[in-house]
Motif scaffolding. Structure first.
Motif, PDB file in Angstrom:
ATOM      1  N   VAL A   1       0.840  -1.204   0.000  1.00 62.50           N
ATOM      2  CA  VAL A   1       0.000   0.000   0.000  1.00 62.50           C
ATOM      3  C   VAL A   1       0.875   1.254   0.000  1.00 62.50           C
ATOM      4  N   GLU A   2       1.959   1.223   0.743  1.00 62.00           N
ATOM      5  CA  GLU A   2       2.877   2.361   0.762  1.00 62.00           C
ATOM      6  C   GLU A   2       3.474   2.605  -0.621  1.00 62.00           C
TER       7      GLU A   2
ATOM      8  N   GLU B   1       0.709   6.625  -6.980  1.00 60.79           N
ATOM      9  CA  GLU B   1      -0.446   7.514  -7.120  1.00 60.79           C
ATOM     10  C   GLU B   1       0.003   8.960  -7.255  1.00 60.79           C
ATOM     11  N   GLU B   2       0.949   9.359  -6.440  1.00 61.77           N
ATOM     12  CA  GLU B   2       1.445  10.727  -6.472  1.00 61.77           C
ATOM     13  C   GLU B   2       2.156  11.029  -7.784  1.00 61.77           C
TER      14      GLU B   2
ATOM     15  N   ARG C   1       1.019   4.414  -2.810  1.00 64.81           N
ATOM     16  CA  ARG C   1       0.922   5.842  -2.505  1.00 64.81           C
ATOM     17  C   ARG C   1       1.922   6.645  -3.338  1.00 64.81           C
TER      18      ARG C   1
ATOM     19  N   LYS D   1      -8.776   5.413  -2.182  1.00 65.85           N
ATOM     20  CA  LYS D   1      -7.499   5.966  -1.738  1.00 65.85           C
ATOM     21  C   LYS D   1      -6.570   6.272  -2.907  1.00 65.85           C
ATOM     22  N   PHE D   2      -6.759   5.525  -4.001  1.00 64.27           N
ATOM     23  CA  PHE D   2      -5.873   5.672  -5.154  1.00 64.27           C
ATOM     24  C   PHE D   2      -6.694   5.881  -6.426  1.00 64.27           C
TER      25      PHE D   2
END
Length: 228
Positions: free
Chosen positions: A133-134, A140-141, A137, A184-185
C-alpha cells in the motif's frame, strides 16, 4: 520489419514479465513466434537453459538467434531496435525517471504484493500488505493529473508496470487480501481501467479466472519455492 529478421519469445502464459514484452512487441507491430515453457517450477526447456544459463528464467527474446534477457532490459532493446511508436521519453531526465519507477515497481511493489498473496503466516501477509500500500501511494502521487504514466498515451513505464492493472487483482482474490483501494488511489484506479481497455493490451491479458485457480492450487508450493 525486414523479412530476414527472426523474433521469438520464450515465456509462460501467466507471467507478468512475459506479458510486458508481448505488449511492447504489439505496440511496435513486430511479428514474433511465441514459445511457451510448460512448467518453470519443475522443468525448463533446453532452449531456455541455453538462452538464459545465468538466471534460467523467462522472458527471453531471441532476435536473429541472439538472446536478450530480463524484461526491463528487453523493453529498452525493443524500443531501440524498432523505433516506430517510441516508448521511452526523449528527455534524458524523464528517461531516467521512467527507469527508476519501473525498477521501483518491480523490486518493491511487485515483491510486497506477491508476498502478501503467498505468505504462509497472517502476520507476514499483513506486513507485506502495508508495504504494498505504501508503494501504491508513491505511484499515485507520480501519476496524478495524467491518464497514463507516459502522458496522453501508453509509454515505457505503462508497459513496464502494466501488470498492476491485471495481476494485482488476481493476487488479491487468490490470496483473500486487499491492497488496491479505489477511494485511496483514484488516479491508479482510472489508469488501470484505461490500460486494460487499450487495444494494444486487452487481447493479450491471461484469463483471470484461470490464473486465480492456478494460484490457489499452487499457493503453498509458491510460498515454499520463494520461502514465504
Amino acid at each position: 520489419m525486414a523479412k530476414q529478421e527472426e523474433v521469438k519469445l520464450l515465456g509462460v502464459w501467466n507471467s507478468p514479465f512475459v506479458c510486458t514484452v508481448k505488449w511492447a512487441l504489439k505496440l511496435k507491430g513486430v511479428y514474433y513466434e511465441n514459445i511457451e515453457e510448460e512448467d518453470l517450477l519443475y522443468s525448463k526447456s533446453e532452449l531456455l537453459l541455453r538462452s538464459n544459463p545465468i538466471y534460467k528464467k523467462v522472458p527471453v527474446l531471441l532476435h536473429n538467434g541472439k538472446p536478450v534477457i530480463e524484461s526491463l532490459n528487453i523493453l529498452e532493446y525493443i524500443d531501440e531496435t524498432w523505433p516506430a511508436n517510441q516508448m521511452m521519453p526523449q528527455d534524458p531526465y524523464e528517461r531516467a525517471m521512467a527507469r527508476f519507477w519501473a525498477k521501483f515497481a518491480d523490486e518493491k511493489f511487485m515483491t510486497s504484493s506477491f508476498e502478501a498473496f503467498a505468505a504462509s503466516e497472517e502476520e507476514k501477509q499483513k506486513k507485506a500488505q502495508v508495504a504494498a500500500v505504501e508503494c501504491l501511494r508513491f505511484l499515485e502521487e507520480h501519476l496524478k493529473g495524467k491518464p497514463f504514466f507516459g502522458g496522453e498515451t501508453i509509454g515505457y513505464l505503462d508497459i513496464a508496470i502494466g501488470w498492476i492493472a491485471h495481476w494485482l487483482q488476481v493476487w488479491e482474490e487468490a490470496g483473500s487480501m486487499k491492497i488496491m483501494d479505489p477511494t485511496k488511489f483514484p488516479s491508479i484506479n482510472v489508469w488501470m481501467k484505461n490500460f486494460v481497455e487499450s487495444p494494444v493490451i486487452k487481447d493479450d491479458l491471461p484469463l483471470r479466472d484461470k490464473m486465480v485457480l492456478v494460484l490457489q492450487e499452487n499457493r503453498k508450493t509458491l510460498a515454499d519455492f520463494y520461502k514465504m
